[in-house]
Motif scaffolding. Sequence first.
Motif, PDB file in Angstrom:
ATOM      1  N   LEU A  38       0.811  -1.222   0.000  1.00 29.04           N
ATOM      2  CA  LEU A  38       0.000   0.000   0.000  1.00 29.04           C
ATOM      3  C   LEU A  38       0.845   1.273   0.000  1.00 29.04           C
ATOM      4  N   VAL A  39       2.106   1.171   0.395  1.00 26.31           N
ATOM      5  CA  VAL A  39       2.974   2.359   0.444  1.00 26.31           C
ATOM      6  C   VAL A  39       3.088   2.974  -0.949  1.00 26.31           C
ATOM      7  N   HIS A  40       3.298   2.129  -1.927  1.00 22.44           N
ATOM      8  CA  HIS A  40       3.453   2.546  -3.312  1.00 22.44           C
ATOM      9  C   HIS A  40       2.268   3.406  -3.763  1.00 22.44           C
ATOM     10  N   THR A  41       1.055   2.903  -3.566  1.00 19.83           N
ATOM     11  CA  THR A  41      -0.128   3.641  -4.021  1.00 19.83           C
ATOM     12  C   THR A  41      -0.387   4.884  -3.179  1.00 19.83           C
ATOM     13  N   HIS A  42      -0.158   4.812  -1.873  1.00 22.10           N
ATOM     14  CA  HIS A  42      -0.375   5.986  -1.028  1.00 22.10           C
ATOM     15  C   HIS A  42       0.543   7.135  -1.443  1.00 22.10           C
ATOM     16  N   LEU A  43       1.811   6.841  -1.638  1.00 22.39           N
ATOM     17  CA  LEU A  43       2.751   7.904  -2.009  1.00 22.39           C
ATOM     18  C   LEU A  43       2.445   8.463  -3.395  1.00 22.39           C
ATOM     19  N   LEU A  44       2.079   7.583  -4.332  1.00 18.29           N
ATOM     20  CA  LEU A  44       1.793   8.066  -5.681  1.00 18.29           C
ATOM     21  C   LEU A  44       0.495   8.867  -5.746  1.00 18.29           C
ATOM     22  N   ILE A  45      -0.546   8.395  -5.083  1.00 19.66           N
ATOM     23  CA  ILE A  45      -1.825   9.096  -5.173  1.00 19.66           C
ATOM     24  C   ILE A  45      -1.849  10.335  -4.276  1.00 19.66           C
ATOM     25  N   LEU A  46      -1.554  10.157  -2.978  1.00 23.13           N
ATOM     26  CA  LEU A  46      -1.625  11.284  -2.041  1.00 23.13           C
ATOM     27  C   LEU A  46      -0.490  12.282  -2.233  1.00 23.13           C
ATOM     28  N   GLY A  47       0.693  11.788  -2.517  1.00 21.05           N
ATOM     29  CA  GLY A  47       1.843  12.682  -2.636  1.00 21.05           C
ATOM     30  C   GLY A  47       2.043  13.250  -4.027  1.00 21.05           C
ATOM     31  N   PHE A  48       1.870  12.420  -5.036  1.00 12.98           N
ATOM     32  CA  PHE A  48       2.170  12.831  -6.407  1.00 12.98           C
ATOM     33  C   PHE A  48       0.930  13.394  -7.122  1.00 12.98           C
ATOM     34  N   ILE A  49      -0.062  12.559  -7.344  1.00 13.75           N
ATOM     35  CA  ILE A  49      -1.240  12.953  -8.119  1.00 13.75           C
ATOM     36  C   ILE A  49      -2.012  14.079  -7.428  1.00 13.75           C
ATOM     37  N   TRP A  76       2.276  22.280   4.096  1.00 18.56           N
ATOM     38  CA  TRP A  76       3.227  21.657   5.006  1.00 18.56           C
ATOM     39  C   TRP A  76       2.603  20.511   5.793  1.00 18.56           C
ATOM     40  N   LEU A  77       1.367  20.681   6.247  1.00 17.97           N
ATOM     41  CA  LEU A  77       0.713  19.583   6.957  1.00 17.97           C
ATOM     42  C   LEU A  77       0.462  18.406   6.030  1.00 17.97           C
ATOM     43  N   TRP A  78       0.095  18.681   4.792  1.00 16.56           N
ATOM     44  CA  TRP A  78      -0.130  17.602   3.835  1.00 16.56           C
ATOM     45  C   TRP A  78       1.174  16.848   3.562  1.00 16.56           C
ATOM     46  N   THR A  79       2.255  17.580   3.334  1.00 15.95           N
ATOM     47  CA  THR A  79       3.542  16.960   3.046  1.00 15.95           C
ATOM     48  C   THR A  79       4.015  16.103   4.215  1.00 15.95           C
ATOM     49  N   VAL A  80       3.936  16.652   5.421  1.00 16.23           N
ATOM     50  CA  VAL A  80       4.351  15.901   6.614  1.00 16.23           C
ATOM     51  C   VAL A  80       3.424  14.704   6.835  1.00 16.23           C
ATOM     52  N   GLY A  81       2.128  14.902   6.638  1.00 16.41           N
ATOM     53  CA  GLY A  81       1.165  13.819   6.838  1.00 16.41           C
ATOM     54  C   GLY A  81       1.387  12.650   5.890  1.00 16.41           C
ATOM     55  N   VAL A  82       1.609  12.946   4.622  1.00 10.49           N
ATOM     56  CA  VAL A  82       1.868  11.873   3.648  1.00 10.49           C
ATOM     57  C   VAL A  82       3.185  11.168   3.994  1.00 10.49           C
ATOM     58  N   ALA A  83       4.201  11.935   4.343  1.00  9.37           N
ATOM     59  CA  ALA A  83       5.494  11.338   4.674  1.00  9.37           C
ATOM     60  C   ALA A  83       5.411  10.453   5.925  1.00  9.37           C
ATOM     61  N   LEU A  84       4.746  10.949   6.969  1.00  8.83           N
ATOM     62  CA  LEU A  84       4.604  10.149   8.196  1.00  8.83           C
ATOM     63  C   LEU A  84       3.780   8.887   7.956  1.00  8.83           C
ATOM     64  N   THR A  85       2.666   9.031   7.285  1.00  9.96           N
ATOM     65  CA  THR A  85       1.794   7.888   7.033  1.00  9.96           C
ATOM     66  C   THR A  85       2.510   6.857   6.168  1.00  9.96           C
ATOM     67  N   GLY A  86       3.085   7.296   5.071  1.00 13.18           N
ATOM     68  CA  GLY A  86       3.811   6.380   4.189  1.00 13.18           C
ATOM     69  C   GLY A  86       5.028   5.766   4.864  1.00 13.18           C
ATOM     70  N   GLY A  87       5.739   6.572   5.646  1.00  9.93           N
ATOM     71  CA  GLY A  87       6.923   6.060   6.347  1.00  9.93           C
ATOM     72  C   GLY A  87       6.583   4.981   7.358  1.00  9.93           C
ATOM     73  N   MET A  88       5.509   5.192   8.104  1.00  7.78           N
ATOM     74  CA  MET A  88       5.106   4.181   9.089  1.00  7.78           C
ATOM     75  C   MET A  88       4.597   2.914   8.415  1.00  7.78           C
ATOM     76  N   MET A  89       3.900   3.072   7.291  1.00  7.34           N
ATOM     77  CA  MET A  89       3.468   1.898   6.540  1.00  7.34           C
ATOM     78  C   MET A  89       4.677   1.122   6.040  1.00  7.34           C
ATOM     79  N   LEU A  90       5.704   1.835   5.603  1.00  9.53           N
ATOM     80  CA  LEU A  90       6.925   1.196   5.114  1.00  9.53           C
ATOM     81  C   LEU A  90       7.626   0.433   6.235  1.00  9.53           C
ATOM     82  N   VAL A  91       7.769   1.076   7.386  1.00  7.95           N
ATOM     83  CA  VAL A  91       8.442   0.435   8.521  1.00  7.95           C
ATOM     84  C   VAL A  91       7.659  -0.787   8.985  1.00  7.95           C
ATOM     85  N   LYS A  92       6.373  -0.616   9.210  1.00  2.62           N
ATOM     86  CA  LYS A  92       5.555  -1.714   9.717  1.00  2.62           C
ATOM     87  C   LYS A  92       5.474  -2.858   8.700  1.00  2.62           C
ATOM     88  N   GLY A  93       5.301  -2.522   7.435  1.00  4.92           N
ATOM     89  CA  GLY A  93       5.258  -3.541   6.389  1.00  4.92           C
ATOM     90  C   GLY A  93       6.554  -4.306   6.265  1.00  4.92           C
TER      91      GLY A  93
END
Length: 148
Positions: A38-49, A76-93
Amino acid sequence: MLYTAFAFGITGVLSGLYYRELTKSHDFVDRSASQLPLVHTHLLILGFIFLLIIMALEKIFSISSIAPRAFTWFYWLWTVGVALTGGMMLVKGTLVVVGADASSAAFAGIAGLGHIALTVAIVLLFVAMRAAVKKSVSVEAKRAAQVA
């Protein structure tokens, strides 16, 4: 915003590569057992698109000049939020794939902070968009009155 979107795009693509290679090297086949795919899609959709869409809205409505504080806080909140959410998904996954314990409450707490940041950012975006759309409507009404 362009560079942030680009960075999330590259990170999203690389996270997909990381997921594929890590799961291959650990013979991990149960995709539903890990958050890693899910990290892949979260970063591409929320961060990129999403940021590319906001760039288009910024071009149309000049949101950052009409509501600069709300828009800056959104960004700034969006950027930090996407990074934190994606980062935690990456670590936990990753921990799940390698067979380590991924049930730490700290992971859930940090991911929760990322989601809170995303939620507040969306509210701020709508506050800024409301101001920009109102301004746009009033400008159009003035133009129509001048033509008539």
